[in-house]
Write a protein that holds these residues in place. Structure first.
Motif, short mmCIF file in Angstrom:
data_model
loop_
_atom_site.label_atom_id
_atom_site.label_comp_id
_atom_site.label_asym_id
_atom_site.label_seq_id
_atom_site.Cartn_x
_atom_site.Cartn_y
_atom_site.Cartn_z
N LYS A 1 0.82 -1.32 0.10
CA LYS A 1 0.04 0.09 0.01
C LYS A 1 0.88 1.07 -0.08
O LYS A 1 0.59 2.18 -0.75
N ARG A 2 2.06 1.32 1.06
CA ARG A 2 2.94 2.48 0.96
C ARG A 2 3.74 2.66 -0.66
O ARG A 2 3.78 3.79 -1.23
N THR A 3 3.76 1.50 -1.19
CA THR A 3 4.65 1.61 -2.48
C THR A 3 3.73 2.20 -3.57
O THR A 3 4.10 2.88 -4.07
N LYS A 4 2.45 1.83 -3.25
CA LYS A 4 1.46 2.33 -4.39
C LYS A 4 1.52 3.74 -3.97
O LYS A 4 1.29 4.59 -5.05
N GLU A 5 1.23 4.19 -2.74
CA GLU A 5 0.63 5.35 -2.71
C GLU A 5 2.35 6.38 -3.19
O GLU A 5 2.17 7.63 -3.36
N GLU A 6 3.22 5.76 -2.79
CA GLU A 6 4.59 6.72 -3.10
C GLU A 6 4.34 6.59 -4.57
O GLU A 6 5.06 7.79 -5.36
N LEU A 7 4.10 5.65 -5.44
CA LEU A 7 4.06 5.56 -7.22
C LEU A 7 2.90 6.61 -7.38
O LEU A 7 3.26 7.56 -8.45
N ASP A 8 2.14 6.72 -6.71
CA ASP A 8 0.90 7.82 -6.91
C ASP A 8 1.38 9.01 -6.77
O ASP A 8 1.20 9.88 -7.59
N GLN A 9 2.26 9.29 -5.59
CA GLN A 9 2.85 10.61 -5.39
C GLN A 9 3.89 11.06 -6.24
O GLN A 9 3.80 12.22 -7.00
N SER A 10 4.59 10.22 -6.92
CA SER A 10 5.62 10.20 -8.17
C SER A 10 5.08 10.49 -9.26
O SER A 10 5.47 11.57 -10.11
N TYR A 11 3.80 10.04 -9.48
CA TYR A 11 3.05 9.95 -10.94
C TYR A 11 2.72 11.60 -10.74
O TYR A 11 2.67 12.13 -11.81
N ASP A 12 1.99 12.02 -9.62
CA ASP A 12 1.39 13.43 -9.57
C ASP A 12 2.65 14.36 -9.59
O ASP A 12 2.32 15.44 -10.44
N VAL A 13 3.62 14.12 -9.18
CA VAL A 13 4.79 14.99 -9.24
C VAL A 13 5.27 15.00 -10.61
O VAL A 13 5.46 16.41 -11.51
N VAL A 14 5.30 14.09 -11.44
CA VAL A 14 5.60 14.06 -13.13
C VAL A 14 4.58 14.97 -13.80
O VAL A 14 4.89 15.52 -14.52
#
Length: 397
Positions: free
Chosen positions: A374-387
């Motif tokens: 779940k944390r990995t997914k949240e981190e990926l989502d945050q990275s996606y938002d940053v991109v």
């Protein structure tokens, strides 16, 4: 009259005799003899006249007195004889009537007991016949049970372990016939015949191997019972073939080991709740997921209290539907709280267990900690938002 005399002593010295003459009637009246006349009896007093050597009767011999029907008694003091008989024979019969009735009743009682006594052998014979029939019936039932029992039963002599009888199950298990067992002994079919002495001595069950006729082995449990048979010591052996059962147990242990290994590798927690006893069972992984000690008392209320309020309502509703025998979506995702109220993300599976009548008796499931995913997914989502934000800036630049 009656003449009586009595010795007289003066100052302890004999002085002489005193004499008295008593009227016969007065003497008899005072003696109570006349009472016999009133009761319907005739009497006579008699005394032997020494001069005439003849018995003389008083009162005189002129009166009618039938001495042949009379009973007599001799009185030594005075050498008197009293004769008496009943004037009316009916009085005698009446007097003897109670005695006769008593004798008759006594005879009837004796006859009753004699008849009862004579009936005893017949009753005993009937009981013997009944018991004999029961014994034959019991022997027949025993024979049927002996031959058709789903386990091996063997009857052997205690002296040399020669076979007396063996049932069909035992013969089939060893591939032997009745004629063949008459040529061998029971200890010869054991892989280790020395174990037989231990079995006889201790009388406990023995786990051992039998050798089949074809050389194969079967694993058995053997129990022993002593029996006195035709004045000889014998043994009854009860043999249970446990070959297939042990194979199944070995397979089950291997399966349990594999499941345990798979659960450990998958980090999967297992739980079940008995809705009748309210007992909750957790696997060790469940305690790790909830981060609580293994000696903690688990209850259904405690589990609900550790589920995040937003997910607890759906969890409780699913449990109620399963308890009522209804189906639910077995998979669910929820957030639970550790003792410090930190969130733990889990993925669960729910199902119910029913009895033979279709009634729900247990609710159970599995649980796996997916917090890291779940944390990995949240981190990926945050990275996606940053991109995305950076792309927007580049486009607007």
């Amino acid at each position: 009259g009656i003449i009586g005399r009595l010795p007289v002593f003066i100052e302890n010295e004999f002085w002489g005799f005193s004499a008295v003459i008593i009227s016969e009637k007065d003497f008899l009246a005072n003696a109570g003899i006349y009472n016999f006349s009133k009761e319907g009896y005739k009497f006579r007093l008699a005394k032997v006249d020494k001069e005439l050597s003849k018995e003389t009767f008083f009162p005189g011999e002129g009166e009618d007195f039938n001495i042949n029907n009379a009973q007599s008694i001799f009185i030594e003091d005075g050498n008197w004889t009293i004769y008496i008989y009943s004037v009316n024979n009916e009085n005698l019969y009446l007097a003897l009537l109670p005695l006769g009735i008593a004798a008759l009743l006594f005879s009837l009682v004796i006859c009753f007991f004699v008849v009862k006594l004579l009936e005893q052998p017949k009753k005993l014979q009937r009981k013997v016949n009944i018991q004999a029939a029961k014994l034959i019936n019991s022997e027949l039932k025993f024979k049927i049970l002996f031959d058709r029992a789903p386990i091996g039963i063997v009857h052997v002599q205690a002296e040399d372990f020669k076979f007396i009888e063996a049932n069909e199950n035992f013969l089939n298990k060893l591939g032997l016939s009745i004629d063949e067992i008459n040529e061998i002994t029971f200890n010869s079919v054991l892989e280790n015949f020395q174990e037989l002495a231990q079995l006889v001595e201790k009388g406990k069950k023995l786990n051992t191997f039998f050798i089949r006729k074809d050389g194969g082995k079967i694993e058995v449990n053997v129990a022993i019972t002593y029996l006195k048979y035709k004045s000889k010591s014998t043994y009854i052996f009860i043999i249970e073939d446990i070959t297939e059962r042990n194979k199944a147990q070995i397979h089950l242990r291997e399966l349990q080991s594999r499941v345990k290994m798979a659960v450990q590798i998958a980090q999967l927690g297992y739980w079940e709740w008995n809705i009748h006893t309210d007992e909750v069972i957790w696997s060790p992984m469940m305690y790790k997921i909830f981060k609580i000690p293994k000696d903690f008392k688990i209850t259904p209320d405690f589990i609900v209290s550790r589920i995040h309020p937003l997910d607890a309502k759906k969890y409780v509703e699913s449990i109620k539907l399963l308890m009522n025998g209804l189906s639910v979506d077995p998979s669910y995702e929820a957030k639970i709280l550790d003792p410090e109220n930190n969130p733990i993300y889990v993925l669960g599976h729910l199902e119910s267990e029913k009895d033979k009548k279709g009634n729900v008796i247990k609710v159970k499931g599995t649980l796996i900690d997916i917090s890291s995913e779940k944390r990995t997914k949240e981190e990926l989502d945050q990275s996606y938002d940053v991109v995305l934000q950076q792309n927007k800036r580049l486009i607007n630049f």
